[in-house]
Design an enzyme around this catalytic site. Structure first.
Site, PDB file in Angstrom:
ATOM      1  N   HIS A  66     -39.182 -65.697  -0.291  1.00 57.59           N
ATOM      2  CA  HIS A  66     -38.812 -66.370   0.957  1.00 57.59           C
ATOM      3  C   HIS A  66     -40.014 -66.973   1.664  1.00 57.59           C
ATOM      4  O   HIS A  66     -39.839 -67.792   2.566  1.00 57.59           O
ATOM      5  CB  HIS A  66     -38.056 -65.409   1.896  1.00 57.59           C
ATOM      6  CG  HIS A  66     -38.892 -64.326   2.496  1.00 57.59           C
ATOM      7  ND1 HIS A  66     -38.922 -63.029   2.003  1.00 57.59           N
ATOM      8  CD2 HIS A  66     -39.718 -64.314   3.575  1.00 57.59           C
ATOM      9  CE1 HIS A  66     -39.714 -62.292   2.744  1.00 57.59           C
ATOM     10  NE2 HIS A  66     -40.223 -63.051   3.701  1.00 57.59           N
ATOM     11  N   ASP A  97     -36.830 -61.358  -4.603  1.00 55.97           N
ATOM     12  CA  ASP A  97     -37.669 -61.843  -3.512  1.00 55.97           C
ATOM     13  C   ASP A  97     -39.158 -61.811  -3.877  1.00 55.97           C
ATOM     14  O   ASP A  97     -39.998 -61.346  -3.103  1.00 55.97           O
ATOM     15  CB  ASP A  97     -37.429 -61.020  -2.243  1.00 55.97           C
ATOM     16  CG  ASP A  97     -37.858 -61.769  -0.974  1.00 55.97           C
ATOM     17  OD1 ASP A  97     -38.340 -62.914  -1.104  1.00 55.97           O
ATOM     18  OD2 ASP A  97     -37.726 -61.214   0.122  1.00 55.97           O
ATOM     19  N   SER A 175     -44.870 -60.164   5.051  1.00 56.09           N
ATOM     20  CA  SER A 175     -44.139 -60.381   3.807  1.00 56.09           C
ATOM     21  C   SER A 175     -45.067 -60.836   2.692  1.00 56.09           C
ATOM     22  O   SER A 175     -45.849 -61.768   2.861  1.00 56.09           O
ATOM     23  CB  SER A 175     -43.052 -61.438   4.018  1.00 56.09           C
ATOM     24  OG  SER A 175     -42.085 -60.981   4.928  1.00 56.09           O
TER      25      SER A 175
END
Length: 536
Positions: A66, A97, A175
């Protein structure tokens, strides 16, 4: 001097010097341009996001999918450096992911050490999360412990894979950053957190087994092919009466196969009513769990065993057949699935087709989110939600096609209020997918175009007037093309593959200097004979 670092104690200075793995963590800058799914011929305004990543073996960078979703440019910067380097995206695993990057500039790799991977962390083991979260431009370090290891819902890919829950803070920008154990080994990749009024400091990291699966898949196939699925819906067998009705003995355990996906690799092997008793030799309990790290008395969903396999591999599945109540062991192939309403389109642009001002498109989860917001699961039409949650594809090319909107014009008078209604038939022929609908419209020779929609709604347009008015309707709404690039390519390929007509050698084609050559006497007699006339 201002450049010198001041430590409170010698122990603190020694601790900082003993963390060389922090130098392998990089900051990622990405420019995104997302498609406008509601107006699929447009794109949204570009925006920038930042994330984290880290160096791994082979001169590559690992981060979250993402972080580079719908990217147009990706740059990375090392800790303590003022230069940013252009990165290439090698692979994107939406389900897990994860994304793999490469930097071609040799200057970037000087002194950059790849991080080693550790094993799956145990409960209550200490972890340290390193990254570049919002709130500052320098590296950030948070610590916590492992609080849970189980099959977890991955928000970005809407999949369920093994995940590790920790109580260290994971904020936006963290992230893609690594989570370390006490030995400086990477035991996870930060990717999401739980935001709730009833919970605090709940973050999730992608564990080493999932990361290694992603990397091995890329190295084996040269691209990311995904995690395999068994392709079934199953039910727990915790009710003793249900087990008795299926002919199961007191010591027999397993789960009931409710439905089998027609497009799955196992469609010719498993059947509704089968009881799955073991997967690759591991017994499956009545609640659908299997032993996991037996020394710690843990159990986990048996879907974990499936996710450990690779596409095009097989698994030995022991089942109790519904017909004869006998146990058989099957060599079941594993692979991907085709969903009527896909969760993602893997970074591609949405498909659309405009006919006389009527905008047709394929239903996807991003489309529903664009139309109805984050709460689309509550606000979208019930029929479309039912197709998304409960329908199964009978063919690999099956799609849910909707009339998304009707552009106002004299041609579409009376149809303007139709919004997001599924297209079932065109001129009494079932619509398989969006390319099929476009092909049928292109080759329509009937006077009227008739679209049968959900709720017995019918749209009828005059074929000749549609083709006359379409260019003007597109121009009035500032639309350059009546169809997306993928459909235009299919139309071009279809024209190229059509057999060429043979040249007409008859009299009508015999022209020279703009004059028609007169047929010879033999030709006149032959032509008269074909008409049933006799020459005099």
């Amino acid at each position: 001097a201002l450049s010198e670092t001041v430590y409170e104690s010698d122990d603190e200075a020694e601790a900082c010097q003993n963390m060389p793995w922090m130098e392998s963590v990089v900051k990622i800058f990405c420019m995104h341009v997302e498609p406008n799914f509601s107006l699929p011929w447009q794109r949204k305004r570009q925006y920038q996001s930042t994330g984290s990543g880290f160096a791994i073996a082979g001169g590559r960078i690992l981060t979250n999918a993402h972080c580079v979703d719908h990217h147009t440019q990706v740059k990375v910067r090392r800790r303590g450096d003022d230069a940013k380097y252009i990165a290439r995206v090698l692979a994107v695993g939406v389900e897990c992911d994860l994304a793999l990057l490469a930097v071609d500039d040799e200057e970037f790799h000087k002194g950059l050490e790849p991080l080693p991977f550790g094993t799956l962390p145990r409960l209550h083991s200490a972890v340290t999360v390193v990254g570049y979260p919002l709130g500052g431009d320098t590296i950030s370090v948070t610590s916590g412990v492992v609080s849970r290891v189980e099959v977890t819902a991955y928000a970005h890919g809407a999949s369920e894979l093994l995940g590790v829950q920790i109580d260290a803070a994971i904020n936006s920008g963290n992230s893609g950053g690594p989570a370390f154990n006490g030995r400086g080994e990477c035991v996870g990749v930060a990717f999401q957190s739980l935001k709730s009024d009833d919970a605090e400091n709940i973050g999730y990291v992608i564990p080493p087994p999932v990361v290694q699966h992603f990397l091995r898949d890329y190295e084996k196939n040269g691209k990311y092919t995904g995690f395999p699925r068994l392709g079934i819906e199953w039910q727990r067998l915790e009710s003793p009466y249900l087990r008795e009705s299926l002919g199961m003995g007191p010591k027999q355990k397993g789960v009931l196969v409710r439905r089998v996906e027609p497009t799955s690799a196992c469609a010719d092997f498993l059947k509704a009513g089968d009881v799955i008793m073991s997967f690759d030799g591991t017994p499956v309990a009545n609640d659908g769990t299997v032993p996991f790290r037996a020394k710690e008395h843990e159990r986990i969903s048996f879907s974990y065993l499936i996710s450990c396999k690779y596409n095009d591999e097989t698994a030995k599945v022991r089942v109790l057949r519904a017909q004869d109540r006998k146990e058989v062991t099957l060599e079941v192939p594993l692979g991907g699935l085709t969903r009527p309403v896909p969760v993602h389109i893997k970074g591609k642009l949405p498909s659309y087709f405009i006919c006389g001002g009527m905008v047709f498109t394929r239903v996807t989860v991003p489309y529903l989110r664009s139309e109805y917001g984050k709460e689309y699961e509550y606000d979208a039409p019930v029929k479309l939600l039912d197709r998304m949650m409960n329908s199964m594809c009978k063919r690999n090319d099956e799609q849910v096609v909707v009339l998304g909107q009707v552009l106002a014009s004299e041609l579409t008078l009376g149809y303007e209020d139709i919004v997001n209604c599924e297209v079932l038939k065109f001129n009494n022929k079932p619509v398989l997918n969006l390319p099929h609908l476009a092909e049928m419209v292109d080759t329509c020779t009937e006077r009227y175009m008739t679209f049968d929609l959900q709720h017995a709604t019918v749209v009828v347009l005059d074929t000749e007037k549609v083709r006359e008015a379409s260019p003007g309707i597109l121009a009035a709404h500032g639309i350059q093309s009546e169809r997306s690039a993928d459909l235009a390519a299919l139309k071009g390929a279809s024209k190229a593959n059509k057999p060429k007509r043979k040249a007409d050698t008859g009299p009508s084609a015999a022209k020279a200097d703009g004059k028609v050559k007169k047929p010879t006497g033999a030709a006149r007699k032959a032509r008269a004979g074909r008409r049933g006339l006799a020459s005099k």
